[in-house]
Design a protein around this motif. Structure first.
Motif, mmCIF file in Angstrom:
data_model
loop_
_atom_site.group_PDB
_atom_site.id
_atom_site.type_symbol
_atom_site.label_atom_id
_atom_site.label_comp_id
_atom_site.label_asym_id
_atom_site.label_seq_id
_atom_site.Cartn_x
_atom_site.Cartn_y
_atom_site.Cartn_z
ATOM 1 N N PHE A 1 76.424 45.396 16.821
ATOM 2 C CA PHE A 1 77.563 45.294 15.916
ATOM 3 C C PHE A 1 77.280 46.195 14.728
ATOM 4 N N VAL A 2 78.149 47.170 14.520
ATOM 5 C CA VAL A 2 77.908 48.215 13.522
ATOM 6 C C VAL A 2 78.694 47.939 12.248
ATOM 7 N N ILE A 3 78.022 48.041 11.119
ATOM 8 C CA ILE A 3 78.607 47.944 9.784
ATOM 9 C C ILE A 3 78.336 49.273 9.095
ATOM 10 N N ASP B 1 61.998 38.832 18.771
ATOM 11 C CA ASP B 1 63.365 39.244 19.099
ATOM 12 C C ASP B 1 64.402 38.337 18.433
ATOM 13 N N SER B 2 64.163 37.038 18.445
ATOM 14 C CA SER B 2 65.136 36.109 17.881
ATOM 15 C C SER B 2 65.165 36.156 16.363
ATOM 16 N N PHE B 3 64.067 36.565 15.748
ATOM 17 C CA PHE B 3 63.973 36.615 14.289
ATOM 18 C C PHE B 3 64.570 37.906 13.726
ATOM 19 N N VAL B 4 64.348 39.021 14.404
ATOM 20 C CA VAL B 4 64.848 40.318 13.926
ATOM 21 C C VAL B 4 66.298 40.482 14.357
ATOM 22 N N LYS B 5 67.194 40.547 13.395
ATOM 23 C CA LYS B 5 68.627 40.591 13.684
ATOM 24 C C LYS B 5 69.204 41.999 13.672
ATOM 25 N N GLY B 6 68.438 42.990 13.234
ATOM 26 C CA GLY B 6 68.993 44.333 13.258
ATOM 27 C C GLY B 6 68.292 45.289 12.318
ATOM 28 N N PHE B 7 69.022 46.352 11.959
ATOM 29 C CA PHE B 7 68.428 47.466 11.235
ATOM 30 C C PHE B 7 69.369 47.994 10.155
ATOM 31 N N MET B 8 68.758 48.525 9.092
ATOM 32 C CA MET B 8 69.469 49.353 8.125
ATOM 33 C C MET B 8 69.009 50.794 8.323
ATOM 34 N N ILE B 9 69.981 51.691 8.382
ATOM 35 C CA ILE B 9 69.699 53.103 8.625
ATOM 36 C C ILE B 9 70.406 53.937 7.565
ATOM 37 N N GLU B 10 69.674 54.875 6.957
ATOM 38 C CA GLU B 10 70.304 55.810 6.018
ATOM 39 C C GLU B 10 70.662 57.088 6.768
ATOM 40 N N ARG C 1 73.773 39.883 19.894
ATOM 41 C CA ARG C 1 73.755 41.310 19.575
ATOM 42 C C ARG C 1 72.922 41.576 18.321
ATOM 43 N N LYS C 2 72.638 42.863 18.077
ATOM 44 C CA LYS C 2 71.890 43.259 16.891
ATOM 45 C C LYS C 2 72.812 43.984 15.913
ATOM 46 N N LEU C 3 72.529 43.785 14.628
ATOM 47 C CA LEU C 3 73.271 44.461 13.576
ATOM 48 C C LEU C 3 72.713 45.856 13.335
ATOM 49 N N PHE C 4 73.609 46.812 13.096
ATOM 50 C CA PHE C 4 73.204 48.130 12.644
ATOM 51 C C PHE C 4 74.041 48.461 11.407
ATOM 52 N N ILE C 5 73.387 48.452 10.255
ATOM 53 C CA ILE C 5 74.046 48.728 8.976
ATOM 54 C C ILE C 5 73.712 50.173 8.644
ATOM 55 N N VAL C 6 74.673 51.067 8.850
ATOM 56 C CA VAL C 6 74.393 52.491 8.938
ATOM 57 C C VAL C 6 75.304 53.282 8.007
ATOM 58 N N GLY C 7 74.731 54.238 7.286
ATOM 59 C CA GLY C 7 75.568 55.086 6.445
ATOM 60 C C GLY C 7 74.774 55.771 5.359
ATOM 61 N N PRO C 8 75.462 56.461 4.464
ATOM 62 C CA PRO C 8 74.784 57.270 3.443
ATOM 63 C C PRO C 8 73.961 56.432 2.474
ATOM 64 N N ASP D 1 87.245 38.419 10.318
ATOM 65 C CA ASP D 1 86.811 38.326 11.720
ATOM 66 C C ASP D 1 85.439 38.982 11.897
ATOM 67 N N ALA D 2 85.276 40.162 11.302
ATOM 68 C CA ALA D 2 83.996 40.867 11.410
ATOM 69 C C ALA D 2 82.890 40.107 10.687
ATOM 70 N N GLU D 3 83.211 39.551 9.541
ATOM 71 C CA GLU D 3 82.253 38.766 8.766
ATOM 72 C C GLU D 3 81.754 37.573 9.586
ATOM 73 N N ASN D 4 82.655 36.933 10.305
ATOM 74 C CA ASN D 4 82.262 35.799 11.142
ATOM 75 C C ASN D 4 81.349 36.227 12.285
ATOM 76 N N LYS D 5 81.566 37.427 12.809
ATOM 77 C CA LYS D 5 80.676 37.937 13.859
ATOM 78 C C LYS D 5 79.273 38.189 13.304
ATOM 79 N N ILE D 6 79.217 38.713 12.082
ATOM 80 C CA ILE D 6 77.910 38.927 11.444
ATOM 81 C C ILE D 6 77.195 37.586 11.279
ATOM 82 N N LYS D 7 77.921 36.581 10.834
ATOM 83 C CA LYS D 7 77.332 35.245 10.659
ATOM 84 C C LYS D 7 76.813 34.704 11.992
ATOM 85 N N ASP D 8 77.557 34.938 13.060
ATOM 86 C CA ASP D 8 77.118 34.471 14.375
ATOM 87 C C ASP D 8 75.832 35.170 14.811
#
Length: 343
Positions: free
Chosen positions: A80-82, A293-302, A45-52, A30-37
């Protein structure tokens, strides 16, 4: 010559040892499908891929993920946070801590591949079960996907790997969205070639079989900055850099043109405290330009529980033993402010 140390348990047996329940599998799908959308633009929405930078301690990583889940719930209308659970660590010179895959206990100073595979699979599953968030990992070793690919909702191909043929081919066959980073030298043409290869059908040898893929239409770019010939870090998250890449994606007629901005690494000059400022600048450009805005889908954060980093022999709970990370309080503030700023 290779010296055989010991055999490694088959992927099938390890999956049986650390099973991924049907309930968690549905949550992942379900979450994977949201990322694809989000990649296709169906979900704004924007993706935030966050973690160590690297996940080395199961308890600390799960603690972090549960904190992140509370924030993710607050900002779910805009973001949407990953959670990053990166269990492999590329080393430029081949030395140093190589991640949980090699060393399930970084203090043990020994390599135990089978124990590492079991430990990293268990950690990914525990994070999903306890936090409810889906996990991301780096595709450093493509054949590792036999052991872990079924639990991942997002994969990244690093700057040192994006030119590698096998990484491109395998990316074309996985179900999950895959982010391919620009190479260390920053070549956008190389990045475009990597994306093209990942999006088209391929046929090749994988493990002990000849396989065919259908291509991955959710393969997308990740801008992480570049390193010049003098080892200087040069950012590539600015408006002109991003729009140049957008134009190249459209010229090549790539499917679902998209980019994620890696706010650390060479974009921040490996100064993790710069990440909130970088996110603010990119969000500002989103407000100024609908195309941006339409091209940038989100961010990776360490990010981790504690600011900075420490040596692999140190024992500060929730502090990175590889690259320095943004601490939890600053991360939480950044995410809440970012959500408020998203259109």
């Amino acid at each position: 010559m290779f010296e055989i140390v010991k055999p490694v348990m088959s992927a099938e047996k390890i999956r049986e040892l650390e099973p991924f329940s049907s309930e968690l599998r549905k949550k992942k799908t379900d979450a994977e499908n949201k990322i694809k959308d989000i990649i296709t633009g169906k979900d704004k929405r924007k993706l935030f891929i966050v973690g160590p930078c690297s996940a080395d301690n199961e308890d600390a990583v799960c603690d972090y993920a549960c904190r992140l889940a509370e924030v993710a719930e607050k900002i779910k209308e805009k973001a949407f946070v990953i959670v990053r659970v990166y269990t492999n660590k590329p080393r430029t010179r081949g030395e140093g801590y190589k991640g949980m895959f090699h060393s399930p206990d970084p203090h043990a100073h020994r390599t135990d591949i089978q124990a590492g595979i079991v430990a990293l699979r268990r950690m990914h599953i525990r994070v999903i079960r306890e936090s409810g968030l889906i996990t991301a990992d780096e595709m450093l070793y493509p054949d590792n996907l036999e052991y872990i690919g079924d639990v991942l909702g997002y994969m990244a191909v690093g700057a040192r790997s994006t030119e590698n043929q096998m990484h491109r081919l395998v990316a074309s066959g996985v179900e999950s969205p895959v982010g391919l980073k620009n190479p260390m030298n920053g070549s956008l043409s190389v990045l475009i070639n990597s994306l093209y290869a990942a999006q088209i059908p391929n046929e090749f040898k994988y493990a002990d079989q000849q396989v065919k893929t259908q291509g991955n239409p959710y393969a997308h770019a990740v801008l992480r900055g570049t390193v010049d010939a003098y080892n200087n870090n040069i950012p590539n998250y600015h408006y002109e850099d991003v729009m140049r890449l957008r134009d190249m994606c459209e010229k090549e007629k790539l499917k679902n043109p998209a980019v994620v901005i890696d706010a650390n690494h060479s974009n921040s000059g490996k100064r993790p405290e710069e990440q909130p400022r970088i996110v603010r600048e990119v969000l500002g450009n989103m407000r100024e330009s609908a195309d941006f805005d339409s091209f940038v889908k989100g961010f990776m954060i360490e990010s981790y529980i504690e600011d900075g980093n420490q040596s692999p022999d140190s024992t500060v709970y929730g502090k990175s033993i590889t690259d320095a990370c943004l601490g939890w309080e600053k991360t939480e503030d950044m995410l809440l402010r970012a959500a408020d700023a998203i259109n």
